[in-house]
Design a protein around this motif. Structure first.
Motif, PDB file in Angstrom:
ATOM      1  N   ILE A  66       0.815  -1.211   0.000  1.00  0.00           N
ATOM      2  CA  ILE A  66       0.000   0.000   0.000  1.00  0.00           C
ATOM      3  C   ILE A  66       0.850   1.264   0.000  1.00  0.00           C
ATOM      4  CG2 ILE A  66      -0.249  -0.066   2.523  1.00  0.00           C
ATOM      5  CD1 ILE A  66      -2.915   1.133  -0.007  1.00  0.00           C
ATOM      6  N   GLY A  67       1.969   1.258   0.748  1.00  0.00           N
ATOM      7  CA  GLY A  67       2.805   2.449   0.810  1.00  0.00           C
ATOM      8  C   GLY A  67       3.416   2.797  -0.531  1.00  0.00           C
ATOM      9  N   GLY A  68       3.987   1.800  -1.206  1.00  0.00           N
ATOM     10  CA  GLY A  68       4.590   2.042  -2.508  1.00  0.00           C
ATOM     11  C   GLY A  68       3.574   2.431  -3.567  1.00  0.00           C
ATOM     12  N   ALA A  69       2.402   1.808  -3.522  1.00  0.00           N
ATOM     13  CA  ALA A  69       1.353   2.133  -4.492  1.00  0.00           C
ATOM     14  C   ALA A  69       0.858   3.564  -4.305  1.00  0.00           C
ATOM     15  CB  ALA A  69       0.199   1.144  -4.359  1.00  0.00           C
ATOM     16  N   VAL A  70       0.610   3.937  -3.061  1.00  0.00           N
ATOM     17  CA  VAL A  70       0.116   5.293  -2.795  1.00  0.00           C
ATOM     18  C   VAL A  70       1.181   6.329  -3.156  1.00  0.00           C
ATOM     19  CG1 VAL A  70      -0.591   6.886  -0.968  1.00  0.00           C
ATOM     20  CG2 VAL A  70      -1.590   4.607  -1.086  1.00  0.00           C
ATOM     21  N   GLN A  71       2.443   6.066  -2.849  1.00  0.00           N
ATOM     22  CA  GLN A  71       3.487   7.022  -3.210  1.00  0.00           C
ATOM     23  C   GLN A  71       3.574   7.196  -4.726  1.00  0.00           C
ATOM     24  OE1 GLN A  71       7.621   6.205  -2.198  1.00  0.00           O
ATOM     25  NE2 GLN A  71       8.034   8.401  -2.057  1.00  0.00           N
ATOM     26  N   THR A  72       3.370   6.123  -5.477  1.00  0.00           N
ATOM     27  CA  THR A  72       3.318   6.240  -6.932  1.00  0.00           C
ATOM     28  C   THR A  72       2.241   7.227  -7.349  1.00  0.00           C
ATOM     29  OG1 THR A  72       4.088   3.954  -7.197  1.00  0.00           O
ATOM     30  CG2 THR A  72       3.005   4.971  -9.091  1.00  0.00           C
ATOM     31  N   ASN A 162      -2.939  18.740   0.702  1.00  0.00           N
ATOM     32  CA  ASN A 162      -2.718  19.905  -0.144  1.00  0.00           C
ATOM     33  C   ASN A 162      -1.437  19.751  -0.960  1.00  0.00           C
ATOM     34  OD1 ASN A 162      -0.581  20.524   1.566  1.00  0.00           O
ATOM     35  ND2 ASN A 162      -1.595  22.274   2.528  1.00  0.00           N
ATOM     36  N   LYS A 163      -1.109  20.799  -1.702  1.00  0.00           N
ATOM     37  CA  LYS A 163       0.008  20.721  -2.643  1.00  0.00           C
ATOM     38  C   LYS A 163       1.346  20.510  -1.940  1.00  0.00           C
ATOM     39  CE  LYS A 163       0.914  22.713  -7.131  1.00  0.00           C
ATOM     40  NZ  LYS A 163       0.392  23.686  -8.108  1.00  0.00           N
ATOM     41  N   LYS A 164       1.521  21.122  -0.789  1.00  0.00           N
ATOM     42  CA  LYS A 164       2.770  20.947  -0.041  1.00  0.00           C
ATOM     43  C   LYS A 164       2.964  19.493   0.363  1.00  0.00           C
ATOM     44  CE  LYS A 164       1.717  24.007   3.083  1.00  0.00           C
ATOM     45  NZ  LYS A 164       1.786  24.841   4.305  1.00  0.00           N
ATOM     46  N   ILE A 165       1.881  18.869   0.814  1.00  0.00           N
ATOM     47  CA  ILE A 165       1.980  17.474   1.249  1.00  0.00           C
ATOM     48  C   ILE A 165       2.146  16.545   0.055  1.00  0.00           C
ATOM     49  CG2 ILE A 165       0.916  15.646   2.608  1.00  0.00           C
ATOM     50  CD1 ILE A 165       1.723  18.134   4.187  1.00  0.00           C
ATOM     51  N   ILE A 166       1.497  16.863  -1.056  1.00  0.00           N
ATOM     52  CA  ILE A 166       1.687  16.066  -2.274  1.00  0.00           C
ATOM     53  C   ILE A 166       3.169  16.004  -2.632  1.00  0.00           C
ATOM     54  CG2 ILE A 166       1.298  15.996  -4.770  1.00  0.00           C
ATOM     55  CD1 ILE A 166      -1.493  17.179  -4.245  1.00  0.00           C
ATOM     56  N   GLU A 167       3.825  17.163  -2.630  1.00  0.00           N
ATOM     57  CA  GLU A 167       5.257  17.190  -2.959  1.00  0.00           C
ATOM     58  C   GLU A 167       6.069  16.405  -1.940  1.00  0.00           C
ATOM     59  OE1 GLU A 167       8.896  20.295  -3.995  1.00  0.00           O
ATOM     60  OE2 GLU A 167       6.950  21.078  -3.325  1.00  0.00           O
ATOM     61  N   LEU A 168       5.771  16.604  -0.665  1.00  0.00           N
ATOM     62  CA  LEU A 168       6.495  15.886   0.384  1.00  0.00           C
ATOM     63  C   LEU A 168       6.333  14.380   0.239  1.00  0.00           C
ATOM     64  CD1 LEU A 168       8.092  15.996   3.081  1.00  0.00           C
ATOM     65  CD2 LEU A 168       5.874  16.062   4.251  1.00  0.00           C
ATOM     66  N   PHE A 169       5.094  13.925   0.079  1.00  0.00           N
ATOM     67  CA  PHE A 169       4.830  12.487  -0.024  1.00  0.00           C
ATOM     68  C   PHE A 169       5.381  11.887  -1.318  1.00  0.00           C
ATOM     69  CE2 PHE A 169       0.881  12.266   2.984  1.00  0.00           C
ATOM     70  CZ  PHE A 169       1.737  12.359   4.062  1.00  0.00           C
ATOM     71  N   SER A 170       5.482  12.689  -2.367  1.00  0.00           N
ATOM     72  CA  SER A 170       6.035  12.170  -3.623  1.00  0.00           C
ATOM     73  C   SER A 170       7.507  11.794  -3.466  1.00  0.00           C
ATOM     74  CB  SER A 170       5.866  13.191  -4.752  1.00  0.00           C
ATOM     75  OG  SER A 170       6.756  14.284  -4.597  1.00  0.00           O
ATOM     76  N   HIS A 171       8.196  12.446  -2.517  1.00  0.00           N
ATOM     77  CA  HIS A 171       9.608  12.175  -2.276  1.00  0.00           C
ATOM     78  C   HIS A 171       9.839  11.259  -1.074  1.00  0.00           C
ATOM     79  CE1 HIS A 171      10.647  15.094  -5.306  1.00  0.00           C
ATOM     80  NE2 HIS A 171      10.061  16.072  -4.656  1.00  0.00           N
ATOM     81  N   ASP A 172       8.932  11.325  -0.102  1.00  0.00           N
ATOM     82  CA  ASP A 172       9.161  10.602   1.157  1.00  0.00           C
ATOM     83  C   ASP A 172       7.824  10.116   1.705  1.00  0.00           C
ATOM     84  OD1 ASP A 172      10.125   9.594   3.520  1.00  0.00           O
ATOM     85  OD2 ASP A 172      10.388  11.534   4.495  1.00  0.00           O
ATOM     86  N   TYR A 173       7.548   8.836   1.501  1.00  0.00           N
ATOM     87  CA  TYR A 173       6.300   8.251   1.989  1.00  0.00           C
ATOM     88  C   TYR A 173       6.618   6.879   2.553  1.00  0.00           C
ATOM     89  CZ  TYR A 173       1.305   7.324   2.310  1.00  0.00           C
ATOM     90  OH  TYR A 173       0.034   7.060   2.783  1.00  0.00           O
ATOM     91  N   PRO A 174       6.158   6.571   3.771  1.00  0.00           N
ATOM     92  CA  PRO A 174       6.534   5.300   4.409  1.00  0.00           C
ATOM     93  C   PRO A 174       5.949   4.094   3.681  1.00  0.00           C
ATOM     94  CG  PRO A 174       4.913   6.480   5.738  1.00  0.00           C
ATOM     95  CD  PRO A 174       5.318   7.410   4.652  1.00  0.00           C
ATOM     96  N   ILE A 175       6.798   3.100   3.486  1.00  0.00           N
ATOM     97  CA  ILE A 175       6.365   1.851   2.862  1.00  0.00           C
ATOM     98  C   ILE A 175       5.604   0.999   3.874  1.00  0.00           C
ATOM     99  CG2 ILE A 175       7.135  -0.236   1.691  1.00  0.00           C
ATOM    100  CD1 ILE A 175       7.481   2.353   0.092  1.00  0.00           C
TER     101      ILE A 175
END
Length: 235
Positions: A66-72, A162-175
């Motif tokens: 789920i973590g890798g899929a959502v980060q994608t 929001n947009k700030k979190i989108i950018e953050l999660f695109s680079h760093d999201y827990p697997i």
């Protein structure tokens, strides 16, 4: 003229052949919403259904979880300049009618992320098993202990960012354990998180990724992960 926000639903899907087409039709009936299905290496006919029905999707070669899929999905949202991304499960548990409520605190600049919660009002008849509710309560207590913020539905995957979190999660999201761990990460970095009451449904088909026998293991590892995160130093 007031700018219209670009909004996308991120839909992780693993072996959701019995749910995904029905869900896509519900989403398409709301013409203000875009979506992207992340087919997470499904071994059933999820990919075939997406391709034959021309559903917007990304096929992952291997199952990333789920973590890798959502980060994608977040990477896609960031690269395509979306203003708000909404995590929306592919199993039919989330209700499209709550999307407006979910994004309102973001549009009003009152929150960076909003969580759809089963537990802050008695809206949802479906609240999962008793043992999982117990685990959620324990994780909620631990999050409050380490961050000072009470999060009631710690494992909810129905979230808007929001947009700030989108950018953050695109680079760093827990697997591993992405919902509670990412929530703690945001709170430690002083982002604003709110919860709104939603009703959730039992999945109509398929199997949950968290089985009952795994609940204790899940809870213990989430608590350890939160403890480790709390030792980090943020700028």
């Amino acid at each position: 003229m007031e700018k219209k926000e670009k909004i996308i639903l991120i839909i992780p899907a693993y072996n959701e052949q019995d749910n995904i087409l029905k869900l896509a039709k519900i989403i398409k009936s709301n013409k203000n919403l875009d979506y992207i299905i992340i087919n997470d290496g499904s071994t059933d006919n999820t990919r075939k259904i997406c391709e034959e029905n021309k559903l917007k999707h990304i096929n992952l070669i291997h199952n990333l979880g789920i973590g890798g899929a959502v980060q994608t999905g977040y990477k896609y949202a960031f690269e395509n300049n979306y203003d708000i991304a909404i995590q929306f499960d592919g199993d039919g548990q989330h209700d499209i009618k709550y999307v407006d409520d979910l994004i309102k605190p973001i549009l009003d600049k009152k929150a960076d992320m909003v969580i759809g919660s089963r537990f802050i009002e008695e809206k949802s008849k479906f609240k999962s098993t008793k043992i999982r509710q117990f685990g959620i309560n324990i994780i909620s207590f631990i999050i409050k202990l380490f961050t000072g913020k009470k999060i009631y539905d710690t494992t909810s995957g129905f979230r808007a960012c929001n947009k700030k979190i989108i950018e953050l999660f695109s680079h760093d999201y827990p697997i591993e354990y992405p919902e509670p761990v990412s929530t703690v990460n945001l709170l430690k970095q002083k982002y604003k998180i709110e919860e709104i009451p939603v009703e959730m449904n039992e999945r109509e088909a398929g199997v949950s990724s968290i089985r009952t026998w795994k609940s204790a293991y899940y809870m213990i590892n989430v608590i350890l992960s939160i403890f480790i995160i709390s030792l980090r130093r943020y700028k």
